[in-house]
Enzyme design. Sequence first.
Site, PDB file in Angstrom:
ATOM      1  N   GLY A   1       4.255  -3.392  -6.389  1.00 52.86           N
ATOM      2  CA  GLY A   1       3.660  -3.118  -5.500  1.00 52.86           C
ATOM      3  C   GLY A   1       3.938  -3.900  -4.387  1.00 52.86           C
ATOM      4  O   GLY A   1       5.171  -2.825  -4.058  1.00 52.86           O
ATOM      5  N   GLU A   2       3.056  -4.048  -3.303  1.00 52.96           N
ATOM      6  CA  GLU A   2       3.801  -4.251  -2.522  1.00 52.96           C
ATOM      7  C   GLU A   2       3.132  -6.195  -2.375  1.00 52.96           C
ATOM      8  O   GLU A   2       1.719  -6.513  -1.927  1.00 52.96           O
ATOM      9  CB  GLU A   2       2.751  -3.912  -0.964  1.00 52.96           C
ATOM     10  CG  GLU A   2       3.105  -3.852   0.273  1.00 52.96           C
ATOM     11  CD  GLU A   2       4.217  -4.023   0.149  1.00 52.96           C
ATOM     12  OE1 GLU A   2       5.531  -3.566   0.151  1.00 52.96           O
ATOM     13  OE2 GLU A   2       4.371  -5.398   0.825  1.00 52.96           O
ATOM     14  N   SER A   3       3.969  -6.666  -2.047  1.00 54.62           N
ATOM     15  CA  SER A   3       4.248  -8.173  -2.546  1.00 54.62           C
ATOM     16  C   SER A   3       3.005  -8.411  -1.113  1.00 54.62           C
ATOM     17  O   SER A   3       2.267  -9.042  -1.335  1.00 54.62           O
ATOM     18  CB  SER A   3       5.508  -9.148  -2.112  1.00 54.62           C
ATOM     19  OG  SER A   3       5.670  -8.419  -0.786  1.00 54.62           O
TER      20      SER A   3
ATOM     21  N   ARG B   1      13.551  -9.779   1.029  1.00 57.24           N
ATOM     22  CA  ARG B   1      12.110  -8.138   0.768  1.00 57.24           C
ATOM     23  C   ARG B   1      12.921  -6.754   1.570  1.00 57.24           C
ATOM     24  O   ARG B   1      13.060  -6.607   2.784  1.00 57.24           O
ATOM     25  CB  ARG B   1      10.938  -8.268   1.422  1.00 57.24           C
ATOM     26  CG  ARG B   1       9.799  -7.557   1.254  1.00 57.24           C
ATOM     27  CD  ARG B   1       8.224  -8.252   1.964  1.00 57.24           C
ATOM     28  NE  ARG B   1       7.737  -6.760   1.730  1.00 57.24           N
ATOM     29  CZ  ARG B   1       7.224  -6.736   3.408  1.00 57.24           C
ATOM     30  NH1 ARG B   1       7.899  -6.736   4.461  1.00 57.24           N
ATOM     31  NH2 ARG B   1       6.684  -5.876   3.064  1.00 57.24           N
TER      32      ARG B   1
ATOM     33  N   HIS C   1      12.388  -2.504 -12.078  1.00 51.49           N
ATOM     34  CA  HIS C   1      11.181  -2.624 -13.116  1.00 51.49           C
ATOM     35  C   HIS C   1      11.045  -1.794 -14.226  1.00 51.49           C
ATOM     36  O   HIS C   1      11.796  -0.540 -14.432  1.00 51.49           O
ATOM     37  CB  HIS C   1      10.658  -1.232 -12.159  1.00 51.49           C
ATOM     38  CG  HIS C   1      10.136  -0.926 -10.634  1.00 51.49           C
ATOM     39  ND1 HIS C   1       8.941  -1.774 -10.444  1.00 51.49           N
ATOM     40  CD2 HIS C   1      10.777  -1.385  -9.621  1.00 51.49           C
ATOM     41  CE1 HIS C   1       8.910  -1.896  -8.842  1.00 51.49           C
ATOM     42  NE2 HIS C   1       9.876  -1.771  -8.423  1.00 51.49           N
TER      43      HIS C   1
ATOM     44  N   ILE D   1      12.912  -0.218  -7.049  1.00 48.85           N
ATOM     45  CA  ILE D   1      12.026   0.927  -5.281  1.00 48.85           C
ATOM     46  C   ILE D   1      11.441   0.522  -4.503  1.00 48.85           C
ATOM     47  O   ILE D   1      10.569  -1.077  -4.782  1.00 48.85           O
ATOM     48  CB  ILE D   1      10.950   1.488  -5.945  1.00 48.85           C
ATOM     49  CG1 ILE D   1      11.562   2.704  -7.213  1.00 48.85           C
ATOM     50  CG2 ILE D   1      10.203   2.289  -5.456  1.00 48.85           C
ATOM     51  CD1 ILE D   1      10.202   2.711  -8.198  1.00 48.85           C
ATOM     52  N   ARG D   2      12.558   0.191  -3.274  1.00 49.73           N
ATOM     53  CA  ARG D   2      12.131  -0.174  -2.522  1.00 49.73           C
ATOM     54  C   ARG D   2      11.953  -2.285  -2.101  1.00 49.73           C
ATOM     55  O   ARG D   2      11.199  -2.698  -2.000  1.00 49.73           O
ATOM     56  CB  ARG D   2      10.663  -0.561  -1.364  1.00 49.73           C
ATOM     57  CG  ARG D   2      10.695   1.302  -0.690  1.00 49.73           C
ATOM     58  CD  ARG D   2       9.620   1.444   0.272  1.00 49.73           C
ATOM     59  NE  ARG D   2       9.843   0.520   1.001  1.00 49.73           N
ATOM     60  CZ  ARG D   2      10.637   0.596   2.267  1.00 49.73           C
ATOM     61  NH1 ARG D   2      11.189   1.213   2.093  1.00 49.73           N
ATOM     62  NH2 ARG D   2      10.317  -0.302   3.994  1.00 49.73           N
TER      63      ARG D   2
ATOM     64  N   CYS E   1      10.556  -6.835  -9.059  1.00 49.54           N
ATOM     65  CA  CYS E   1       9.811  -6.311  -7.374  1.00 49.54           C
ATOM     66  C   CYS E   1       9.350  -6.754  -7.012  1.00 49.54           C
ATOM     67  O   CYS E   1       9.344  -8.356  -6.454  1.00 49.54           O
ATOM     68  CB  CYS E   1       9.691  -4.828  -7.892  1.00 49.54           C
ATOM     69  SG  CYS E   1      10.279  -3.983  -6.262  1.00 49.54           S
TER      70      CYS E   1
ATOM     71  N   GLU F   1       9.002  -1.550 -16.106  1.00 50.47           N
ATOM     72  CA  GLU F   1       7.946  -1.387 -16.685  1.00 50.47           C
ATOM     73  C   GLU F   1       8.222   0.403 -16.893  1.00 50.47           C
ATOM     74  O   GLU F   1       7.069   1.064 -17.304  1.00 50.47           O
ATOM     75  CB  GLU F   1       6.590  -1.216 -16.626  1.00 50.47           C
ATOM     76  CG  GLU F   1       6.805  -2.079 -14.479  1.00 50.47           C
ATOM     77  CD  GLU F   1       7.156  -2.627 -13.842  1.00 50.47           C
ATOM     78  OE1 GLU F   1       8.470  -3.310 -14.660  1.00 50.47           O
ATOM     79  OE2 GLU F   1       7.177  -2.516 -12.071  1.00 50.47           O
TER      80      GLU F   1
HETATM   81  N1  GLN Z   1       8.590  -3.724  -1.112  1.00 48.26           N
HETATM   82  C1  GLN Z   1       7.870  -4.143  -1.488  1.00 48.26           C
HETATM   83  C2  GLN Z   1       7.271  -5.915  -1.117  1.00 48.26           C
HETATM   84  O1  GLN Z   1       7.758  -6.175  -0.150  1.00 48.26           O
HETATM   85  C3  GLN Z   1       8.168  -4.184  -3.000  1.00 48.26           C
HETATM   86  C4  GLN Z   1       8.127  -2.956  -3.814  1.00 48.26           C
HETATM   87  C5  GLN Z   1       7.299  -2.815  -5.132  1.00 48.26           C
HETATM   88  O2  GLN Z   1       7.137  -3.450  -5.985  1.00 48.26           O
HETATM   89  N2  GLN Z   1       8.129  -1.531  -5.241  1.00 48.26           N
HETATM   90  O3  GLN Z   1       6.056  -6.114  -1.956  1.00 48.26           O
END
Ligand code: GLN
Length: 205
Positions: free
Chosen positions: A50-52, A111, A185, A140-141, A82, A187
């Site tokens: 997700g997004e940390s 990150r 991921h 993914i990112r 991630c 998942e």
């Molecule tokens: N870039 C996101 C972060 O810093 C991580 C991306 C992801 O979980 N797909 O949290």
Amino acid sequence: MPAQPVIGVLALQGDVCEHLAHLAACGVRAVSVRRRDELAECAGLVLPGGESTTMSRLLEAFDLLEPLRARLEDGMPAFGSCAGMVLLAGGVLDGRPDQRQLGAIDMVVRRNAFGRQVDSFETELDFAEVPGGPVRAVFIRAPWVESVADGVQVLARVPDIPAVGPAAGRIVAVRQGTVLATSFHPELTGDDRVHRLFVETVRAA
Ligand code: GLN
């Protein structure tokens, strides 16, 4: 037959459903965790992608940051993918200054490390402790691991080939004690072998 362990998925944000489905396929009771009492019932916890930075803020808003730290210090097994890997790390580069770390794995992650080149990237990885051949990894990112302390086991690295540019040879899966983390991921694929590795850790703990 002994009761199946309850494994939680931190459900503040991110790809919660995908982790719940993979855990259920491994035969455990998989539950969403948003409250302290839900966390207290879990024998292990998954921190999703997700997004940390958002998850860090929500952990504080939901009064879960300190209870989660306490459970991890107490030895609760955890698996972060991630953004979950970023949260579990002791240190983060290119994070936001107010982003909080759980410090469950003695490592420094960068990150969005892959994101500087391309937003997403897929490859096959040799993954120590996962039987049955290479694991398809979806990034993914994603972060990568810049450095690990003694006691952190490196489970997978990006292949060391020129085609992957600065990602070549980077550490992307680690384990310290009962805490596992992947930059990618598992998942998001049909393969539940990494989740099985985590479930085995929870059962053994
Ligand atoms: N870039 C996101 C972060 O810093 C991580 C991306 C992801 O979980 N797909 O949290």
